[in-house]
Design a protein around this motif. Structure first.
Motif, short mmCIF file in Angstrom:
data_model
loop_
_atom_site.label_atom_id
_atom_site.label_comp_id
_atom_site.label_asym_id
_atom_site.label_seq_id
_atom_site.Cartn_x
_atom_site.Cartn_y
_atom_site.Cartn_z
N LEU A 40 9.01 -44.12 -100.58
CA LEU A 40 10.11 -43.25 -100.97
C LEU A 40 9.70 -41.78 -100.92
CD1 LEU A 40 11.74 -45.22 -103.92
CD2 LEU A 40 12.81 -44.66 -101.73
N GLU B 121 15.32 -40.92 -108.43
CA GLU B 121 16.69 -41.18 -108.88
C GLU B 121 16.87 -41.04 -110.39
OE1 GLU B 121 20.53 -41.68 -108.24
OE2 GLU B 121 19.25 -42.21 -106.53
N GLY C 31 15.65 -43.11 -104.14
CA GLY C 31 16.03 -44.23 -104.98
C GLY C 31 15.73 -45.55 -104.31
N GLU C 32 16.06 -46.63 -104.98
CA GLU C 32 15.77 -47.97 -104.45
C GLU C 32 16.45 -48.22 -103.11
OE1 GLU C 32 16.76 -50.91 -107.31
OE2 GLU C 32 15.20 -50.33 -108.73
N ASN C 33 17.57 -47.57 -102.88
CA ASN C 33 18.32 -47.76 -101.64
C ASN C 33 17.99 -46.73 -100.57
OD1 ASN C 33 19.74 -50.00 -102.72
ND2 ASN C 33 21.13 -48.61 -103.78
N GLY C 34 16.93 -45.93 -100.84
CA GLY C 34 16.54 -44.92 -99.85
C GLY C 34 16.77 -43.52 -100.34
N ARG D 65 19.08 -39.95 -100.56
CA ARG D 65 20.38 -39.30 -100.45
C ARG D 65 20.24 -37.81 -100.75
NH1 ARG D 65 24.00 -39.72 -105.59
NH2 ARG D 65 22.55 -40.29 -107.28
#
Length: 229
Positions: free
Chosen positions: A6, A122, A219-222, A224
């Motif tokens: 990350l 995040e 964050g966990e989803n990449g 942003r």
């Protein structure tokens, strides 16, 4: 996705804002260290040429070790883009940054920058800043008693920062003290910041209410990105 990946994604996204022959402001922390690694790689492989200003001694050492030129901030009038971390930042782009004790110089570089970008995880992005962290004030030594009295009238509980490296109060590079002020509740962070800055003897605060222009959030989803309107 693990934290190292990350951070690398965060730093790679930050690299997109860096142009050749630019002056870059760098704060401190693991995300910034990862960005420095990518800067060195781009210098070696793509002949990228940049110069750095930083308030952080550790970042300065890492840059010099990697062959990246570091300039005294006093020699620079404007910074093309600056990157830093924070304790918290909210949807108003208000940030809290007191931990390292160099927030006045961080704010100076943020104000000098055309873009001031925070690289954060995040969990540091909030709807509104909390009162978990104290608001730190850099104050002129002779003003310590006066400033302490004034912040109490604003609802704050001031504590002079000490250091384990010597007996007594922590002294900044510019010879000032740091007051860490705890508030139980804050209705308007910008208004409070203005009132704190208006106290004679306050050099700077750890509240950033104007400087931040962009967030790169891992964050966990990449990754942003949130840009200030």
């Amino acid at each position: 996705m693990n934290e190292d990946n990350l951070r690398k994604l965060c730093a790679e996204k930050a690299m997109e804002s860096i142009k050749n022959h630019s002056v870059i402001g760098l704060g401190a922390g693991r995300n910034i260290a990862c960005l420095i690694d990518l800067l060195r790689k781009a210098m070696d492989e793509n002949n990228l040429k940049v110069r750095i200003v930083t308030p952080s001694d550790s970042t300065k050492r890492i840059c010099i070790k990697n062959g990246i030129e570091v300039l005294p901030t006093s020699f620079i009038e404007e910074v093309d883009v600056a990157f830093d971390g924070c304790g918290e930042v909210d949807e108003n782009f208000y940030a809290s940054k007191g931990g390292g004790g160099v927030f006045t110089k961080e704010k100076l570089i943020g104000s000098m920058a055309k873009e001031y970008i925070l690289l954060i995880d995040e969990q540091k992005y909030k709807k509104q800043l909390s009162v978990i962290y104290p608001i730190s004030l850099e104050v002129v030594k002779d003003s310590l008693g006066y400033v302490s009295k004034r912040v109490k009238t604003l609802g704050g509980d001031p504590l002079v920062r000490t250091t384990n490296s010597k007996d007594g109060y922590l002294v900044t590079d510019d010879g000032n003290f740091i007051l860490d002020v705890k508030f139980n509740a804050i209705e308007d962070f910008k208004e409070l910041n203005n009132k704190l800055n208006d106290i004679v003897g306050v050099v700077g605060t750890s509240l950033f209410t104007r400087e931040v222009t962009k967030l790169i959030i891992a964050g966990e989803n990449g990754i942003r990105i949130i840009q200030k309107n």
